[in-house]
Design an enzyme around this catalytic site. Structure first.
Site, PDB file in Angstrom:
ATOM      1  CE  LYS A 243      -3.810  -2.423   2.186  1.00  0.00           C
ATOM      2  NZ  LYS A 243      -4.769  -2.570   3.283  1.00  0.00           N
TER       3      LYS A 243
ATOM      4  CD  GLN B  97      -3.444  -4.427   6.288  1.00  0.00           C
ATOM      5  OE1 GLN B  97      -3.521  -3.382   5.648  1.00  0.00           O
ATOM      6  NE2 GLN B  97      -3.864  -5.573   5.793  1.00  0.00           N
TER       7      GLN B  97
ATOM      8  CG  ASP C  99      -9.724  -0.328   4.789  1.00  0.00           C
ATOM      9  OD1 ASP C  99      -9.525  -0.828   3.668  1.00  0.00           O
ATOM     10  OD2 ASP C  99      -8.955  -0.454   5.753  1.00  0.00           O
TER      11      ASP C  99
HETATM   12  N1  LIG Z   1      -7.681  -2.606   6.631  1.00  0.00           N
HETATM   13  C1  LIG Z   1      -7.736  -3.666   5.801  1.00  0.00           C
HETATM   14  N2  LIG Z   1      -7.267  -4.843   6.199  1.00  0.00           N
HETATM   15  C2  LIG Z   1      -7.334  -5.900   5.349  1.00  0.00           C
HETATM   16  C3  LIG Z   1      -7.857  -5.755   4.030  1.00  0.00           C
HETATM   17  C4  LIG Z   1      -8.345  -4.494   3.662  1.00  0.00           C
HETATM   18  O1  LIG Z   1      -8.852  -4.282   2.533  1.00  0.00           O
HETATM   19  N3  LIG Z   1      -8.255  -3.466   4.561  1.00  0.00           N
HETATM   20  N4  LIG Z   1      -7.822  -6.833   3.141  1.00  0.00           N
HETATM   21  C5  LIG Z   1      -6.998  -7.979   3.457  1.00  0.00           C
HETATM   22  C6  LIG Z   1      -5.543  -7.831   3.126  1.00  0.00           C
HETATM   23  N5  LIG Z   1      -5.237  -6.989   1.954  1.00  0.00           N
HETATM   24  C7  LIG Z   1      -5.203  -5.668   2.129  1.00  0.00           C
HETATM   25  O2  LIG Z   1      -5.114  -5.144   3.172  1.00  0.00           O
HETATM   26  C8  LIG Z   1      -4.806  -7.559   0.716  1.00  0.00           C
HETATM   27  C9  LIG Z   1      -4.592  -8.905   0.576  1.00  0.00           C
HETATM   28  C10 LIG Z   1      -4.091  -9.421  -0.625  1.00  0.00           C
HETATM   29  C11 LIG Z   1      -3.806  -8.593  -1.685  1.00  0.00           C
HETATM   30  C12 LIG Z   1      -3.215  -9.109  -2.945  1.00  0.00           C
HETATM   31  O3  LIG Z   1      -3.010  -8.364  -3.878  1.00  0.00           O
HETATM   32  N6  LIG Z   1      -2.864 -10.405  -3.018  1.00  0.00           N
HETATM   33  C13 LIG Z   1      -2.161 -10.960  -4.123  1.00  0.00           C
HETATM   34  C14 LIG Z   1      -1.458 -12.224  -3.672  1.00  0.00           C
HETATM   35  C15 LIG Z   1      -0.509 -11.920  -2.563  1.00  0.00           C
HETATM   36  C16 LIG Z   1       0.304 -13.100  -2.111  1.00  0.00           C
HETATM   37  O4  LIG Z   1       1.109 -13.591  -2.887  1.00  0.00           O
HETATM   38  O5  LIG Z   1       0.139 -13.474  -0.924  1.00  0.00           O
HETATM   39  C17 LIG Z   1      -3.132 -11.306  -5.247  1.00  0.00           C
HETATM   40  O6  LIG Z   1      -4.283 -11.624  -4.953  1.00  0.00           O
HETATM   41  O7  LIG Z   1      -2.676 -11.262  -6.385  1.00  0.00           O
HETATM   42  C18 LIG Z   1      -4.032  -7.251  -1.553  1.00  0.00           C
HETATM   43  C19 LIG Z   1      -4.532  -6.741  -0.366  1.00  0.00           C
HETATM   44  C20 LIG Z   1      -7.087  -8.266   4.931  1.00  0.00           C
HETATM   45  N7  LIG Z   1      -6.840  -7.104   5.718  1.00  0.00           N
END
Ligand SMILES: Nc1nc2c(c(=O)[nH]1)N[C@@H](CN(C=O)c1ccc(C(=O)N[C@@H](CCC(=O)O)C(=O)O)cc1)CN2
Ligand SMILES: [Mg+2]
Length: 284
Positions: free
Chosen positions: A54, A98, A121
């Site tokens: 982020k 987060q 968020d």
């Molecule tokens: N405050 C927040 N906490 C959490 C959120 C959120 O939106 N706001 N969502 C999830 C975690 N998250 C962002 O925070 C998030 C998770 C995964 C990805 C992502 O791009 N994943 C990749 C793969 C990553 C890997 O290899 O592990 C993909 O899907 O291509 C982005 C954001 C929980 N907490």
């Protein structure tokens, strides 16, 4: 049918490029850059990766990020004090806390403490209520990102039968509200749903967000359906899979999102979008 891939990496790159231009034109006019406060409590390794991603996205776009890394033993009262300070700060436009938070902290209390105007968020009950009532507000990033992906398929959502599998506060419930806002006919399935295969089989749009690896079987999917997989599950062998059995579903779907590289990157792009939107709303 063999599905076309809905490439979340590419779509999110387009969104981020557009935001970069928007921010450049703001700063060229002498305005300050938007600013996102990024709060991370504890040492969950995945959370550290997401938060870094982020902050990197902020940097690429020209958004200022304000990091707050707190110890896992941080008291809830201290976190609330920090949120209050950030709520008051003139030059902070967005506040991201987060998740997950450590178990001793009441996450609902923290998310509810963030000023709705800075809630990038989109988790605050006020913003969720606004989405429910079709009023303007900051929209939860993952469901908002899914809507942006559906737009890329050039298939109208209005009038379609959409099935959301999973009823969590951050994915399933707001996703259903987004689809309703787009005038789909929406069914929300939960852990008590009888005959899930039959429900999914009726859907022209399927959104899976249950957090169980390959739980939605490929042969449940109707021919030509659009399949959006919000799940990100790490298997014991290290592989990353979604909530949908991808290969089999792709044989039947018209469009499908991959994991990784599908919905995940959209979540971060929409967080950036919301930060610029929160900034603009605070300028007037
Ligand atoms: N405050 C927040 N906490 C959490 C959120 C959120 O939106 N706001 N969502 C999830 C975690 N998250 C962002 O925070 C998030 C998770 C995964 C990805 C992502 O791009 N994943 C990749 C793969 C990553 C890997 O290899 O592990 C993909 O899907 O291509 C982005 C954001 C929980 N907490
Ligand atoms: Mg808790």
């Amino acid at each position: 049918m063999t599905a076309q891939i809905l490439d979340g990496k590419a779509i999110s790159a387009d969104i981020r490029a557009d935001l970069t231009q928007q921010v450049a034109s703001l700063t060229a006019q002498g305005q300050r850059a938007p600013c996102l406060a990024v709060v991370l409590v504890g040492d969950d390794p995945a959370s550290h990766v997401y938060v870094r991603n982020k902050e990197r996205a902020c940097e690429q776009i020209g958004i200022r990020s304000l990091p707050h890394r707190l110890d896992s033993a941080t008291a809830e009262t201290d976190l609330i004090e920090l949120i209050d300070t950030l709520n008051e700060a003139e030059d902070v436009d967005g506040i991201l806390v987060q998740l997950p938070l450590p178990a001793h902290i009441d996450a609902d209390r923290i998310l509810g403490r963030i000023s709705p105007a800075k809630d990038v968020d989109g988790f605050h009950p006020s913003n969720i209520g606004r989405l429910l009532q079709r009023r303007p507000g900051l929209r939860p990033c993952t469901p908002y990102g899914v809507i942006k992906m559906l737009e890329r398929t050039n298939t109208a959502v209005a009038g379609k039968r959409a099935v959301v599998v999973g009823a969590s506060n951050i994915v399933g419930r707001p996703m259903a509200m987004e689809l309703l806002l787009a005038n789909a006919t929406v069914t929300i399935c939960n852990s008590k749903t009888r005959d899930l295969a039959e429900e999914v089989g009726r859907a022209e749009i399927v959104v899976a967000g249950i957090g169980k690896p390959e739980f939605v079987r490929g042969d449940w999917i109707a021919e030509g359906a659009v399949v959006i997989d919000v799940g990100i599950n790490r298997l014991d062998d290290g592989r990353l899979v979604g909530d949908v059995e991808f290969e089999a579903a792709a044989q039947r779907a018209s469009w499908i999102t991959p994991v990784p590289g599908g919905v995940g990157p959209m979540t971060i792009a929409m967080l950036m979008h919301n930060t610029v939107e929160a900034y603009r709303a605070r300028q007037v």
